[in-house]
Design a protein around this motif. Structure first.
Motif, PDB file in Angstrom:
ATOM      1  N   HIS A   1       0.962  -1.266  -0.061  1.00  0.00           N
ATOM      2  CA  HIS A   1      -0.141   0.122  -0.157  1.00  0.00           C
ATOM      3  C   HIS A   1       0.991   1.067  -0.071  1.00  0.00           C
ATOM      4  O   HIS A   1       1.927   1.286   0.519  1.00  0.00           O
ATOM      5  N   PRO A   2       0.597   2.467  -0.705  1.00  0.00           N
ATOM      6  CA  PRO A   2       1.374   3.663  -0.698  1.00  0.00           C
ATOM      7  C   PRO A   2       1.204   4.148   0.712  1.00  0.00           C
ATOM      8  O   PRO A   2       0.212   4.156   1.717  1.00  0.00           O
ATOM      9  N   PHE A   3       2.297   4.619   1.005  1.00  0.00           N
ATOM     10  CA  PHE A   3       2.626   5.447   2.485  1.00  0.00           C
ATOM     11  C   PHE A   3       1.843   6.802   2.345  1.00  0.00           C
ATOM     12  O   PHE A   3       1.350   7.196   3.461  1.00  0.00           O
ATOM     13  N   ALA A   4       1.926   7.474   1.183  1.00  0.00           N
ATOM     14  CA  ALA A   4       1.231   8.474   0.675  1.00  0.00           C
ATOM     15  C   ALA A   4       0.612   8.451  -0.497  1.00  0.00           C
ATOM     16  O   ALA A   4       1.270   7.883  -1.289  1.00  0.00           O
ATOM     17  N   ARG A   5      -0.696   8.944  -0.609  1.00  0.00           N
ATOM     18  CA  ARG A   5      -1.375   8.704  -2.042  1.00  0.00           C
ATOM     19  C   ARG A   5      -1.279  10.299  -2.488  1.00  0.00           C
ATOM     20  O   ARG A   5      -2.115  11.276  -2.186  1.00  0.00           O
ATOM     21  N   ASN A   6      -0.043  10.812  -3.161  1.00  0.00           N
ATOM     22  CA  ASN A   6       0.163  12.193  -3.375  1.00  0.00           C
ATOM     23  C   ASN A   6       0.180  12.465  -4.811  1.00  0.00           C
ATOM     24  O   ASN A   6       0.855  13.498  -5.211  1.00  0.00           O
ATOM     25  N   GLY A   7      -0.397  11.586  -5.646  1.00  0.00           N
ATOM     26  CA  GLY A   7      -0.654  12.050  -7.056  1.00  0.00           C
ATOM     27  C   GLY A   7      -0.202  10.862  -8.007  1.00  0.00           C
ATOM     28  O   GLY A   7      -0.541  10.936  -9.173  1.00  0.00           O
ATOM     29  N   SER A   8       1.023  10.323  -7.454  1.00  0.00           N
ATOM     30  CA  SER A   8       1.452   9.309  -8.439  1.00  0.00           C
ATOM     31  C   SER A   8       0.602   8.163  -8.424  1.00  0.00           C
ATOM     32  O   SER A   8      -0.037   7.622  -7.356  1.00  0.00           O
ATOM     33  N   TYR A   9       0.475   7.588  -9.774  1.00  0.00           N
ATOM     34  CA  TYR A   9      -0.304   6.311  -9.707  1.00  0.00           C
ATOM     35  C   TYR A   9       0.174   5.125 -10.764  1.00  0.00           C
ATOM     36  O   TYR A   9       0.534   5.401 -11.775  1.00  0.00           O
ATOM     37  N   PRO A  10      -0.009   4.073 -10.015  1.00  0.00           N
ATOM     38  CA  PRO A  10       0.894   2.878 -10.834  1.00  0.00           C
ATOM     39  C   PRO A  10       0.290   2.378 -11.864  1.00  0.00           C
ATOM     40  O   PRO A  10      -1.118   2.520 -11.950  1.00  0.00           O
ATOM     41  N   ALA A  11       0.879   1.898 -12.895  1.00  0.00           N
ATOM     42  CA  ALA A  11       0.341   1.139 -14.249  1.00  0.00           C
ATOM     43  C   ALA A  11      -0.312  -0.039 -13.911  1.00  0.00           C
ATOM     44  O   ALA A  11      -1.151  -0.601 -14.662  1.00  0.00           O
TER      45      ALA A  11
END
Length: 341
Positions: free
Chosen positions: A92-102
């Protein structure tokens, strides 16, 4: 009172989840539906199949990115070599800051808060029909019914606008509240589930048109842990429009009804035009989660207190897990609510 339910909701059949590091059978089982249907019928309710409303009411609450993810993730997951039978994230992401995995694995971690909401081939369809049951009950109330019950399974109140969690995929209570806003200038959501409705709170946290109130077991040492504390009051224009009433573990009827009195008072002060009740029956003393100690007769008293608000009311099923009294608890609530109106 009319009950809305579609048989497709039973097809979602999660096999396992992690609890305290151990793999255990998933308690959100299709058998819940049979117990709840029996409880609804015992209360004199008639069962109605909802229409298919498409994605429009769901997209009014959930992001298109998230809906697209849920639509295709199972098929994409199965194309990965060595993938599990169900979609279950391991990062899980530590922070959801705009980057998005493909990739599918990264997106699963991005859009799924925990391991309690595995996705199978049937999950998306079942979640849609669950949401449409909430929409149908809402439409009935908007058309003049004083109250209607949506037998929503899978449940919804832990789902955020773009995150599944805690057995939940689409936030049925939020979808109902947003639908009510078509004719109601203000809507209140009262969540009486054992667990805090963190997804519902998150969806409306910055909005003054929907008041969110939740009674639940103290999250300091209980799911969902990171939300549901008394100092969470909303933000921006929504500051003061969220009320959390955490209860000590094993609190029973007396403590629950006392907190409910505060909830009802706050709802009256908000002066809403309509109400959504996020009905969790897992506050029951015999529920497998064992967090609170509400009795079957206590659910009737809870319903009677809520009915005194005299508001058009959509009752949306949330938690309540397999135990002998599950259906009886629903009967008690629906009978108590109808009898007080």
């Amino acid at each position: 009172m009319k009950t809305f339910y579609a048989e497709e909701q039973k097809r979602h059949d999660p096999k396992a989840f992690l609890s305290m590091g151990m793999q255990k059978p998933n308690p959100e089982q299709p058998e819940r539906v049979e117990r709840l249907l029996a409880g609804s019928r015992a209360a004199g309710s008639t069962i109605h199949r909802p229409a298919s409303y498409g994605l429009t009411p769901i997209a009014a609450v959930h992001t298109p990115e998230y809906i697209e993810f849920l639509t295709h993730i199972f098929e994409r997951w199965q194309r990965m070599e060595g993938a599990s039978a169900e979609v279950i994230p391991n990062v899980h992401p530590f922070a959801r800051n705009g980057s998005y995995p493909a990739g599918a694995a990264g997106q699963a971690g991005y859009h799924m808060a925990d391991t309690a909401c595995p996705i199978s081939a049937e999950t998306f369809d079942s979640a849609c029909w669950s949401a449409w049951s909430a929409v149908a009950a809402t439409e009935a109330v908007m058309s003049g019914e004083p109250a209607a019950y949506a037998l929503c399974r899978p449940p919804g109140h832990h789902a955020f606008a773009d995150v599944a969690g805690g057995f939940c995929f689409f936030n049925n209570s939020a979808i109902a509240a947003q639908r009510l806003r078509a004719t109601a200038s203000r809507v209140a959501i009262l969540d009486v589930d054992l667990h805090h409705g963190n997804g519902t709170q998150g969806i409306f946290y910055a909005r003054p048109d929907v008041l969110t109130v939740s009674l639940h077991a103290d999250p300091s040492r209980f799911y969902p842990f990171f939300w549901g504390h008394a100092d969470e009051r909303g933000e921006a224009t929504g500051l003061g429009y969220n009320l959390n009433l955490p209860l000590a573990r094993k609190s029973g009827d007396t403590e629950f009804l006392e907190a409910l009195g505060h909830a009802v008072s706050r709802i009256r002060a908000f002066a809403p035009d309509a109400l959504v009740v996020a009905l969790g029956l897992d506050a029951f003393e015999g529920d497998p989660f064992g967090g609170l100690s509400v009795t079957t007769s206590g659910f009737a008293r809870i319903a009677e207190a809520i009915a005194q608000l005299r508001l058009p009311t959509v009752i949306v099923q949330e938690g309540g897990y397999l135990c002998d009294a599950l259906g009886d608890n629903l009967t008690a609530f629906l009978t108590g609510f109808s009898g007080a109106n």
